[in-house]
Design a protein around this motif. Structure first.
Motif: not given
Length: 79
Positions: A24-44
């Motif tokens: 089940t997708p969760q916020r921690d997963d998105e934060e993990y993949f964003r960091k791993l892919a060197d993407l910007l943090p989530m927007s407001d």
């Protein structure tokens, strides 16, 4: 290039798990993949959207035909 290949493999595995209903997708997963892919943090706006779904996502591929993205059944038209 090995890093990109590893990232793609992890994201592909995650996507398969989500579509299979095993993950089940969760916020921690998105934060993990964003960091791993060197993407910007989530927007407001993205954070607000996560809050509106109580921090979890139901994969669109698992929704029934009569449901819409927000999980509410569509109203049937009467003629």
């Amino acid at each position: 290039m090995a890093e990109v290949s590893r990232l793609k493999t992890l994201m592909d595995l995650y996507a398969v798990g989500v579509r299979a209903g095993v993950i089940t997708p969760q916020r921690d997963d998105e934060e993990y993949f964003r960091k791993l892919a060197d993407l910007l943090p989530m927007s407001d706006e993205t954070l607000a959207d996560w809050r509106s779904s109580d921090g979890v996502r139901k994969p669109i591929t698992l929704l029934q035909d009569e449901e819409v993205a927000d999980g509410e059944p569509e109203e049937e038209e009467t003629t």
